[in-house]
Design an enzyme around this catalytic site. Structure first.
Site, PDB file in Angstrom:
ATOM      1  N   ALA A  84     -43.766  36.862  76.489  1.00 43.19           N
ATOM      2  CA  ALA A  84     -45.036  36.314  75.794  1.00 43.19           C
ATOM      3  C   ALA A  84     -44.723  35.606  74.528  1.00 43.19           C
ATOM      4  O   ALA A  84     -43.579  35.945  73.903  1.00 43.19           O
ATOM      5  CB  ALA A  84     -46.119  37.229  75.708  1.00 43.19           C
ATOM      6  N   GLY A 142     -42.809  39.844  78.787  1.00 41.28           N
ATOM      7  CA  GLY A 142     -43.615  39.095  79.645  1.00 41.28           C
ATOM      8  C   GLY A 142     -42.995  38.456  80.867  1.00 41.28           C
ATOM      9  O   GLY A 142     -43.411  38.091  82.096  1.00 41.28           O
ATOM     10  N   GLU A 155     -42.103  41.185  83.118  1.00 35.48           N
ATOM     11  CA  GLU A 155     -43.306  41.555  83.862  1.00 35.48           C
ATOM     12  C   GLU A 155     -43.722  40.450  84.985  1.00 35.48           C
ATOM     13  O   GLU A 155     -44.080  40.711  85.988  1.00 35.48           O
ATOM     14  CB  GLU A 155     -44.527  41.750  82.977  1.00 35.48           C
ATOM     15  CG  GLU A 155     -44.173  42.792  82.054  1.00 35.48           C
ATOM     16  CD  GLU A 155     -44.914  42.971  80.613  1.00 35.48           C
ATOM     17  OE1 GLU A 155     -45.051  42.012  79.944  1.00 35.48           O
ATOM     18  OE2 GLU A 155     -45.754  44.055  80.477  1.00 35.48           O
ATOM     19  N   GLU A 191     -40.837  45.271  73.766  1.00 35.80           N
ATOM     20  CA  GLU A 191     -41.948  45.207  73.020  1.00 35.80           C
ATOM     21  C   GLU A 191     -42.264  46.079  71.741  1.00 35.80           C
ATOM     22  O   GLU A 191     -42.693  45.891  70.739  1.00 35.80           O
ATOM     23  CB  GLU A 191     -43.298  45.265  73.859  1.00 35.80           C
ATOM     24  CG  GLU A 191     -43.731  44.083  74.735  1.00 35.80           C
ATOM     25  CD  GLU A 191     -43.130  43.984  76.091  1.00 35.80           C
ATOM     26  OE1 GLU A 191     -41.903  44.789  76.167  1.00 35.80           O
ATOM     27  OE2 GLU A 191     -43.498  43.332  76.867  1.00 35.80           O
TER      28      GLU A 191
HETATM   29  N1  CO8 Z   1     -41.752  33.636  71.845  1.00 33.50           N
HETATM   30  C1  CO8 Z   1     -41.646  32.750  71.337  1.00 33.50           C
HETATM   31  N2  CO8 Z   1     -40.806  31.737  70.906  1.00 33.50           N
HETATM   32  C2  CO8 Z   1     -39.392  32.360  71.543  1.00 33.50           C
HETATM   33  C3  CO8 Z   1     -39.470  33.483  72.218  1.00 33.50           C
HETATM   34  C4  CO8 Z   1     -40.883  34.029  72.615  1.00 33.50           C
HETATM   35  N3  CO8 Z   1     -40.638  35.407  73.417  1.00 33.50           N
HETATM   36  N4  CO8 Z   1     -38.260  33.659  72.946  1.00 33.50           N
HETATM   37  C5  CO8 Z   1     -37.463  32.522  72.440  1.00 33.50           C
HETATM   38  N5  CO8 Z   1     -38.325  31.646  71.614  1.00 33.50           N
HETATM   39  C6  CO8 Z   1     -37.985  30.528  71.178  1.00 33.50           C
HETATM   40  C7  CO8 Z   1     -37.107  30.918  69.862  1.00 33.50           C
HETATM   41  O1  CO8 Z   1     -37.913  31.265  68.756  1.00 33.50           O
HETATM   42  C8  CO8 Z   1     -36.409  29.544  69.515  1.00 33.50           C
HETATM   43  O2  CO8 Z   1     -37.413  28.650  69.056  1.00 33.50           O
HETATM   44  P1  CO8 Z   1     -36.800  27.625  67.802  1.00 33.50           P
HETATM   45  O3  CO8 Z   1     -35.602  26.816  68.353  1.00 33.50           O
HETATM   46  O4  CO8 Z   1     -38.127  26.734  67.625  1.00 33.50           O
HETATM   47  O5  CO8 Z   1     -36.326  28.388  66.840  1.00 33.50           O
HETATM   48  C9  CO8 Z   1     -35.969  29.074  70.951  1.00 33.50           C
HETATM   49  O6  CO8 Z   1     -36.922  29.927  71.604  1.00 33.50           O
HETATM   50  C10 CO8 Z   1     -34.736  29.640  71.417  1.00 33.50           C
HETATM   51  O7  CO8 Z   1     -34.503  30.955  71.113  1.00 33.50           O
HETATM   52  P2  CO8 Z   1     -33.184  31.448  70.072  1.00 33.50           P
HETATM   53  O8  CO8 Z   1     -32.835  30.663  69.089  1.00 33.50           O
HETATM   54  O9  CO8 Z   1     -33.566  32.999  69.684  1.00 33.50           O
HETATM   55  O10 CO8 Z   1     -32.371  31.832  71.227  1.00 33.50           O
HETATM   56  P3  CO8 Z   1     -30.797  32.708  71.254  1.00 33.50           P
HETATM   57  O11 CO8 Z   1     -30.316  32.534  72.522  1.00 33.50           O
HETATM   58  O12 CO8 Z   1     -30.345  33.213  69.983  1.00 33.50           O
HETATM   59  O13 CO8 Z   1     -31.693  34.261  71.685  1.00 33.50           O
HETATM   60  C11 CO8 Z   1     -33.288  35.648  72.996  1.00 33.50           C
HETATM   61  C12 CO8 Z   1     -32.224  34.508  72.822  1.00 33.50           C
HETATM   62  C13 CO8 Z   1     -32.534  36.952  72.884  1.00 33.50           C
HETATM   63  C14 CO8 Z   1     -33.863  35.617  74.314  1.00 33.50           C
HETATM   64  C15 CO8 Z   1     -34.201  35.545  71.818  1.00 33.50           C
HETATM   65  O14 CO8 Z   1     -34.797  34.121  71.806  1.00 33.50           O
HETATM   66  C16 CO8 Z   1     -35.332  36.518  72.010  1.00 33.50           C
HETATM   67  O15 CO8 Z   1     -35.017  37.626  71.583  1.00 33.50           O
HETATM   68  N6  CO8 Z   1     -36.593  36.034  72.231  1.00 33.50           N
HETATM   69  C17 CO8 Z   1     -37.548  37.208  72.027  1.00 33.50           C
HETATM   70  C18 CO8 Z   1     -37.490  38.027  73.309  1.00 33.50           C
HETATM   71  C19 CO8 Z   1     -38.706  39.192  73.247  1.00 33.50           C
HETATM   72  O16 CO8 Z   1     -38.832  39.937  72.267  1.00 33.50           O
HETATM   73  N7  CO8 Z   1     -39.557  38.914  74.336  1.00 33.50           N
HETATM   74  C20 CO8 Z   1     -40.752  40.023  74.375  1.00 33.50           C
HETATM   75  C21 CO8 Z   1     -42.034  39.168  73.788  1.00 33.50           C
HETATM   76  S1  CO8 Z   1     -43.194  40.355  73.768  1.00 33.50           S
HETATM   77  C22 CO8 Z   1     -43.921  40.098  75.306  1.00 33.50           C
HETATM   78  O17 CO8 Z   1     -43.554  39.527  75.922  1.00 33.50           O
HETATM   79  C23 CO8 Z   1     -45.109  40.838  75.368  1.00 33.50           C
HETATM   80  C24 CO8 Z   1     -45.680  40.802  76.698  1.00 33.50           C
HETATM   81  C25 CO8 Z   1     -47.206  41.212  77.005  1.00 33.50           C
HETATM   82  C26 CO8 Z   1     -48.030  40.494  75.954  1.00 33.50           C
HETATM   83  C27 CO8 Z   1     -49.352  41.199  75.765  1.00 33.50           C
HETATM   84  C28 CO8 Z   1     -50.376  40.689  74.843  1.00 33.50           C
HETATM   85  C29 CO8 Z   1     -51.177  41.384  74.242  1.00 33.50           C
END
Ligand code: CO8
Length: 257
Positions: A63, A108, A111, A131
């Site tokens: 998400a 997400g 999920e 999360e």
């Molecule tokens: N949300 C928003 N933006 C994201 C997300 C995300 N989950 N994942 C990646 N991005 C964006 C980055 O911010 C980045 O954007 P920008 O270029 O503008 O800076 C772009 O995608 C590329 O990402 P990275 O530069 O970070 O790429 P890397 O190759 O260095 O890393 C990763 C890749 C490891 C996947 C890293 O991006 C990361 O850790 N992402 C987050 C992963 C994460 O924690 N996901 C779980 C999120 S929480 C969730 O999903 C909860 C679900 C239930 C919600 C319930 C709501 C109440």
């Protein structure tokens, strides 16, 4: 502009989450587009759906953390419900859904894959529920579906510790059915979808319903669900076609809806 691309290949629909710059992270707009794209699928002419992510790197990286970062309790609950409603729509879609997991399936994204019937993974796939490291629980069904899909202890480890699982381990856990080199993932998903689509469509839908509904109740009730769906197949042309062909030692005619 929609964040969802949809293609129809014969009986198979291919739905791509297309927000590649953010690794296909699910914000409210993506969820709304996904919901609308699911509603638009013609279930009379589609027998199997494949869901994948745009690009080579990510299925869905979760998400949208930026959008979630400022939510209040009520807004958080509403966002969780939005995702849960869409994922439940996928889970209960009458036709089988295959997740072609082409990279990160985090939060997400993991999920979303769990709401599909079958998961196939590319070698670079990474599954995880990070999360708790963000101060939240999984909110799109992860605590429920991961614990029902793999060993409960491993699901708890993945959720409590945020342990990530790469494709080979996902295979050994039964989280995915098969792992392919990246370029072979979509052809393999198409091949499986076509094999499913070649079988009697009403029977395939009945199998999905029997398995999903039966898993929610005790065995006595579950068997009754199967009996009813099994019986209903005998009213179909497909049953007559399939069984007559067997008895006459020939291939059945193509199955109809
Ligand atoms: N949300 C928003 N933006 C994201 C997300 C995300 N989950 N994942 C990646 N991005 C964006 C980055 O911010 C980045 O954007 P920008 O270029 O503008 O800076 C772009 O995608 C590329 O990402 P990275 O530069 O970070 O790429 P890397 O190759 O260095 O890393 C990763 C890749 C490891 C996947 C890293 O991006 C990361 O850790 N992402 C987050 C992963 C994460 O924690 N996901 C779980 C999120 S929480 C969730 O999903 C909860 C679900 C239930 C919600 C319930 C709501 C109440």
């Amino acid at each position: 502009m929609s964040y969802i691309k949809y293609e129809q290949n014969g009986f198979v629909g291919v739905l791509t989450i297309d927000r590649e710059k953010a690794l296909n992270a699910l914000n409210s707009e993506v969820l709304a587009d996904l919901d609308a794209a699911l509603d638009a699928i013609d279930l009379d002419s589609t027998r199997c759906l494949i869901i994948t992510g745009a690009g080579q790197k990510s299925f869905v990286a979760g998400a949208d953390i930026g959008e979630m970062s400022t939510l209040t309790k009520a807004e958080g609950e509403a966002f969780g419900k939005k995702g849960n409603d869409v994922f439940r729509k996928i889970e209960t879609l009458p036709i089988p859904v295959i997740a072609a997991v082409n990279g990160f399936a985090l939060g997400g994204g993991c999920e979303l894959s769990l709401s599909c019937d079958i998961r196939l993974a590319a070698e670079n796939a990474v599954f995880g529920q990070p999360e708790t490291g963000l101060g939240i629980t999984p909110g799109f069904g992860g605590t429920q579906r991961l614990a029902r899909t793999i060993n409960v202890g491993k699901a708890k480890e993945m959720i409590y510790a945020g342990t990530k699982v790469k494709a080979p381990e996902a295979l050994s856990l039964g989280l995915v059915s098969a792992v392919y080199p990246a370029e072979e993932l979509m052809p393999a998903a198409m091949k499986l979808a076509e094999r499913i689509s070649a079988n009697a469509p009403i029977a395939v839908r009945a199998c999905k319903k029997a398995i999903n509904d039966g898993l929610q109740v005790n065995m006595d009730e579950a068997i009754v669900i199967e009996e009813k769906l099994f019986g209903s197949c005998f009213e179909t042309e497909d049953q007559k076609n399939g069984m007559t062909a067997f008895v006459e030692k020939r291939k059945p005619e193509p199955f109809v809806n």
